[in-house]
Design a protein around this motif. Structure first.
Motif, PDB file in Angstrom:
ATOM      1  N   LEU B  57       0.774  -1.174  -0.031  1.00  0.00           N
ATOM      2  CA  LEU B  57       0.134  -0.072  -0.062  1.00  0.00           C
ATOM      3  C   LEU B  57       1.183   1.346   0.178  1.00  0.00           C
ATOM      4  O   LEU B  57       0.538   2.044  -0.643  1.00  0.00           O
ATOM      5  N   GLU B  60       2.654   1.669  -3.619  1.00  0.00           N
ATOM      6  CA  GLU B  60       1.858   2.407  -4.618  1.00  0.00           C
ATOM      7  C   GLU B  60       1.376   3.704  -4.336  1.00  0.00           C
ATOM      8  O   GLU B  60       0.631   4.485  -5.113  1.00  0.00           O
ATOM      9  N   SER B  62      -0.952   4.726  -2.196  1.00  0.00           N
ATOM     10  CA  SER B  62      -2.281   4.939  -1.348  1.00  0.00           C
ATOM     11  C   SER B  62      -2.444   5.380  -0.115  1.00  0.00           C
ATOM     12  O   SER B  62      -3.103   5.938   0.479  1.00  0.00           O
ATOM     13  N   GLN B  65      -1.321   8.992   0.924  1.00  0.00           N
ATOM     14  CA  GLN B  65      -2.317   9.451   0.479  1.00  0.00           C
ATOM     15  C   GLN B  65      -3.710   9.566   1.391  1.00  0.00           C
ATOM     16  O   GLN B  65      -3.993  10.826   1.949  1.00  0.00           O
ATOM     17  N   GLU B  66      -4.134   8.566   1.871  1.00  0.00           N
ATOM     18  CA  GLU B  66      -5.255   8.231   2.643  1.00  0.00           C
ATOM     19  C   GLU B  66      -4.735   8.722   4.062  1.00  0.00           C
ATOM     20  O   GLU B  66      -5.765   9.502   4.689  1.00  0.00           O
ATOM     21  N   ASP B 211     -13.198   9.178   1.075  1.00  0.00           N
ATOM     22  CA  ASP B 211     -11.695   8.961   1.157  1.00  0.00           C
ATOM     23  C   ASP B 211     -11.226   8.990   2.445  1.00  0.00           C
ATOM     24  O   ASP B 211     -12.160   8.987   3.455  1.00  0.00           O
ATOM     25  N   ALA B 216     -11.137   3.730   3.206  1.00  0.00           N
ATOM     26  CA  ALA B 216     -10.272   2.655   2.595  1.00  0.00           C
ATOM     27  C   ALA B 216     -10.656   1.247   3.592  1.00  0.00           C
ATOM     28  O   ALA B 216     -10.914   0.135   2.746  1.00  0.00           O
TER      29      ALA B 216
END
Ligand SMILES: Nc1ncnc2c1ncn2[C@@H]1O[C@H](COP(=O)(O)OP(=O)(O)O)[C@@H](O)[C@H]1O
Ligand SMILES: [Mg+2]
Lengths: 264, 262
Positions: B57, B60, B62, B65-66, B211, B216
């Protein structure tokens, strides 16, 4: 303008009374302190000495009678050390200087000097109050009061937590300050010998309600009083019936007193 | 300079004292691994798989970001709770009237479960940032308020007399007498509130946002992806532990140095 500078400052207490709730603690107190003079207030515990001192320090409103003071820079030493637990010894001593706007370097220098004069060690100056013994804490409290170069000192049993040797040292320090700065002192003590050693006037208080029952003057300058003089005066004072009743002492037989006097 | 060096030294000593904590954490991982073996990968993926998923995770992109989105929401709500709660709490602690007026309100705030606030917030703010931020704010504010109020209520009147006797100006009275005492009550409350904000924001996102970490988590739940779920949980908990033990605890030790014997 110029005459005002030379006039000695004066603390004048007239007809002062105080009540906590309905209980009368102080009644009709008259006293005077002039600069250069040491006034001692002696009396049994609970007779209202601390209350009287706090009134003089302006910590409580005066309801009965009046207090007039022309001193500009009074300093107060409380019965408990009352140090700020989050400040080092040095910063505690410098508290009043910081409040008066003295710069950091200058106040650190003066605080260090006074800390050492009052018998603290170099390494104690960086410690926090909880790391100091009770006697050290009272020395810090005394240094904090002297640091602001007061013209009036209000002392509440300043030396009661100290051993004899250190007491003698601090008496000398206090007398030195008295002679160089000619400050006025109002000092509470329950130690008659201490009062006789240091003060020019002794006021004896009696309880319920707190009032002044006797006034003594000692004319010999404090610097010239030796142990013999102090013992003799103490014995004399203890013969006084007002002093004896105030401290709730039984009347003493006169021959016993002469024997006590023999060693000096 | 000396202060900095002694601070660094005590920080290193503090890190060293963390070995005990690490040992117990390892024990926890061992139990997890063992339970994973017992229940099988589908129910409880073992720590290795979880960390691998987390690494994926992160790689990549994400994860960060989250986490950033979530952290921003938590910090805004937390910051607002800090400002409002500290100020109101101080005022309430210093004035009897303010205390009498605010106490019942705070009791109501503390007593209401965060999930109830969340439902209300959904009705009021919809699916935007407002819902998680508001929920975090209401959950944290009363805790900070109580800390500040207790700090102000327990102020030592005798030290106030010292301030009067030595003629401290009002500002210095606040910074040198009131603040150091109040902070020793406030700071622990802030730490507690930070933990709560972090938990509540994830919960709010799970139910209300599209988001952030919570969202997630909702996605991985709907995919029945236990490994991703655990990876997200690990990320959230790890971040909180890192902030608390590497940042807040050392600060707390430094400002409360006067309490502990050195
Ligand atoms: N804040 C207070 N409220 C009510 N009573 C007090 C308070 N402070 C002192 N007193 C009472 O006033 C009397 C005198 O106290 P104090 O001035 O401390 O005496 P001293 O210093 O001579 O020992 C005592 O009886 C004490 O109980
Ligand atoms: Mg007293």
């Amino acid at each position: 303008m110029t005459t005002a500078v030379h006039a000695p400052a004066h603390l004048e207490v007239r007809g002062l009374g105080h009540k906590f709730a309905l209980q009368t603690i102080l009644e009709a107190i008259d006293l005077d302190v002039t600069s250069g003079e040491v006034v001692a207030l002696v009396g049994p515990s609970g007779c209202g000495k601390t209350t009287l001192l706090h009134l003089c320090a302006g910590l409580m409103p005066v309801r009965t009678g009046q207090i007039i003071s022309s001193f500009n820079n009074p300093a107060c030493m409380f019965q408990q050390p009352r140090l700020l637990p989050w400040k080092s010894t040095l910063d505690n001593i410098a508290l009043g200087l910081k409040a008066a706007g003295t710069g950091r370097d200058e106040r650190t220098r003066r605080a260090r000097m006074l800390g050492l004069q009052t018998g603290l060690a170099h390494e104690d100056l960086g410690k926090f109050p909880h790391q100091l013994s009770g006697g050290m804490q009272s020395r810090v409290a005394l240094a904090r009061a002297l640091a602001i170069m007061p013209d009036l000192l209000l002392l509440d049993e300043p030396f009661s937590a100290l051993d004899i040797g250190l007491k003698a040292e601090l008496y000398a320090l206090l007398l030195h300050h008295l002679n160089t700065c000619s400050l006025g002192v109002l000092m509470i003590t329950h130690d008659l010998m201490e009062a006789i050693r240091l003060s020019d006037t002794i006021l004896v208080m009696a309880p319920s309600p707190g009032r002044i029952v006797h006034r003594f003057r000692i004319d010999l300058p404090a610097m010239q009083r030796d142990d013999a003089f102090v013992y003799k005066m103490t014995a004399e004072l203890l013969q006084d019936s007002a002093v004896r009743t105030s401290f709730r002492l039984a009347p003493i037989k006169s021959e016993l007193l002469t024997r006590q006097e023999l060693p000096c | 300079m000396i202060l900095l060096r002694s601070g660094l030294k005590s920080f290193l000593i503090y890190l060293w004292s963390g070995w005990g904590a690490i040992a117990s954490l390892m024990l926890f991982l061992a139990v997890w691994e063992w339970a994973g073996l017992y229940y099988g990968e589908l129910i409880l993926p073992n720590p290795r798989i979880t960390f691998q998923t987390l690494a994926g995770l992160i790689a990549e992109g994400s994860a960060w970001q989250e986490l950033t989105i979530t952290a921003r929401r938590a910090l805004i709500g937390f910051g607002a709770a800090l400002a409002v709660g500290s100020t109101l709490g101080l005022v309430a602690g210093l004035s009897m009237t303010a205390l009498m007026m605010s106490r019942p309100i705070v009791t109501v705030l503390i007593g209401t479960p965060p999930i109830a606030w969340l439902v209300l917030a959904l009705l009021w703010f919809g699916n935007g940032d407002g819902t998680p931020i508001f929920t975090v704010f209401v959950a944290c504010m009363p805790i900070v308020f109580v800390g500040a109020m207790l700090g102000a209520r327990t102020l030592d009147g005798q030290l106030g007399d010292v301030a009067t006797a030595y003629r401290l100006p009002p500002l210095m009275r606040f910074t040198d007498i009131v603040l150091p005492h109040v902070v020793s009550y406030l700071f622990p409350a802030w730490i507690t509130a930070l933990g709560i904000s972090w938990k509540v924001v994830v919960m709010a996102e799970l139910l209300a946002s599209s988001d952030g970490v919570g969202a997630a988590l909702a996605v991985s739940r709907s995919h029945l992806d236990t490994a991703a779920t655990l990876a997200w949980i690990t990320a959230v908990v790890g971040l909180l532990l890192a902030v608390e033990y590497l940042l807040l605890e050392p600060i707390k030790r430094e400002i409360e140095r006067w309490r502990v014997a050195v």
